[in-house]
Design an enzyme around this catalytic site. Structure first.
Site, PDB file in Angstrom:
ATOM      1  N   SER A 246       0.759  -1.121   0.066  1.00 49.44           N
ATOM      2  CA  SER A 246      -0.033   0.048  -0.006  1.00 49.44           C
ATOM      3  C   SER A 246       0.780   1.170  -0.186  1.00 49.44           C
ATOM      4  O   SER A 246       1.776   1.345   0.711  1.00 49.44           O
ATOM      5  CB  SER A 246      -0.922   0.201   1.243  1.00 49.44           C
ATOM      6  OG  SER A 246      -1.741  -0.824   1.123  1.00 49.44           O
ATOM      7  N   GLU A 318       2.463   6.480   2.906  1.00 51.17           N
ATOM      8  CA  GLU A 318       3.281   5.655   3.884  1.00 51.17           C
ATOM      9  C   GLU A 318       4.596   5.032   3.533  1.00 51.17           C
ATOM     10  O   GLU A 318       5.011   4.815   4.405  1.00 51.17           O
ATOM     11  CB  GLU A 318       2.093   4.363   4.518  1.00 51.17           C
ATOM     12  CG  GLU A 318       1.786   3.403   3.430  1.00 51.17           C
ATOM     13  CD  GLU A 318       1.313   2.334   4.136  1.00 51.17           C
ATOM     14  OE1 GLU A 318       1.888   1.283   4.747  1.00 51.17           O
ATOM     15  OE2 GLU A 318      -0.248   2.338   4.178  1.00 51.17           O
TER      16      GLU A 318
END
Length: 325
Positions: A246, A318
């Site tokens: 992700s 992230e």
């Protein structure tokens, strides 16, 4: 400065290589070379290396498995410090907490796969959701990794880190305090002292986890659960191409996962150079074979811009881009 650090490493017998290729050392398979790639073997060596790099005013980056990292293109004119050789696991089955949990301590370079495998072999339950998670314990704790609705902080008991306030270094043990941890946030990402007066930097050296002793009768169930979570990762395409999983954090208050927002903007499949927003998952950027850090950054910015314009929502990455200062 590089020569000073290399001389210190040689004298201290701390393993290192010069002009090391970085792309093979990350899950993204992206990056140029590092002037120094250092692999300390103990927490004490890690402290020595960081302190020496700071004294030499040399750029450095501390990493574990580099599963959430984008190394820079070209030459990184500093030191990449890898913790992957700091990898002992400590366990005493007779040591329990008041709630009946047992404790497993992992040094920062222990692969998450090795931690989960250790728990499985010892019939300890609680870490199954992290089966198949790439990278190291240090990286997972730093990011407060979250898998299948379970965060690393949910099983954390304590941590030990090297802390710098000014030039002074000390080893600090922190018992788990829930107020220090949030969704994909940890106290190791915050670099301001509590009173706000000085900059504090923290480098994790080990983490202790709380697990439930499940007994031999539960062994097959633990194994089955681990296989289930790995299979779900495979089905989602985690291992089809080099990637960092992700790219953006999810914001539950917004009401939709980041991947869906990107998909709703019609960006799945968008490519820049050798990088592509995965056709099978809006929150993955994949390396189709020749991606650069610049390609990945361009896609991150394109996704942020499109989502901001369509939904008024700011996507928060992230993944970590290593800066070549």
């Amino acid at each position: 400065m590089i020569n000073f650090l290399a001389s210190m490493l040689k004298t201290a017998k701390i393993p290192y290589k010069e002009n090391e290729l970085l792309a093979p050392k990350s899950t993204f398979k992206v990056g140029g070379t590092a002037r120094l790639f250092i692999t300390p073997e103990t927490p004490a060596q890690l402290e020595s290396v960081i302190s020496a790099a700071r004294s030499a005013e040399l750029s450095f980056f501390v990493t574990g498995g580099a599963s959430n990292v984008v190394y820079p293109d070209g030459t990184y004119e500093g030191a990449i410090i890898s913790t992957q050789q700091i990898k002992e696991i400590f366990y005493d089955s007779d040591e329990t907490t008041p709630d009946g949990s047992v404790l497993v301590t992992c040094q920062c370079g222990v692969p998450m796969a090795a931690f989960v495998d250790f728990c499985t072999k010892k019939n300890l339950s609680g870490a199954e959701q992290f089966a198949g998670l790439p990278g190291t314990v240090g990286g997972a704790v730093y990011m407060n990794a979250r898998c299948f609705d379970r965060s690393v902080s949910d099983i954390l008991y304590s941590t030990t880190h090297i802390e710098y306030t000014g030039e002074k270094a000390k080893f600090v043990e922190l018992p788990f305090n829930a107020s220090d941890w949030e969704y994909k946030k940890s106290p190791f990402q915050a670099h301001t002292a509590e009173d706000g007066s000085q900059i504090t930097q923290r480098y994790l050296t080990q983490a202790t986890f709380r697990l439930r002793p499940a007994g031999a009768a539960a062994h097959e169930q633990i194994v089955a659960d681990c296989k289930k979570y790995i299979a779900e990762r495979v089905d989602k395409g985690h291992f089809k191409y080099p990637s960092a999983g992700s790219v953006f954090k999810n914001n539950r208050a917004f009401g939709a996962p980041s991947g869906k927002l990107i998909d709703d903007c019609g960006l799945k499949g968008l490519a820049v150079g050798g990088a592509q927003i995965a056709p099978f998952h809006g929150n993955f950027i994949i390396n189709t074979g020749s991606a650069t850090a610049a390609d990945i950054r361009s896609l991150v910015q394109a996704a942020q811009k499109a989502v901001k314009e369509k939904f008024g929502f700011e996507l928060e990455p992230e993944i970590i881009f290593v800066q070549n200062n």
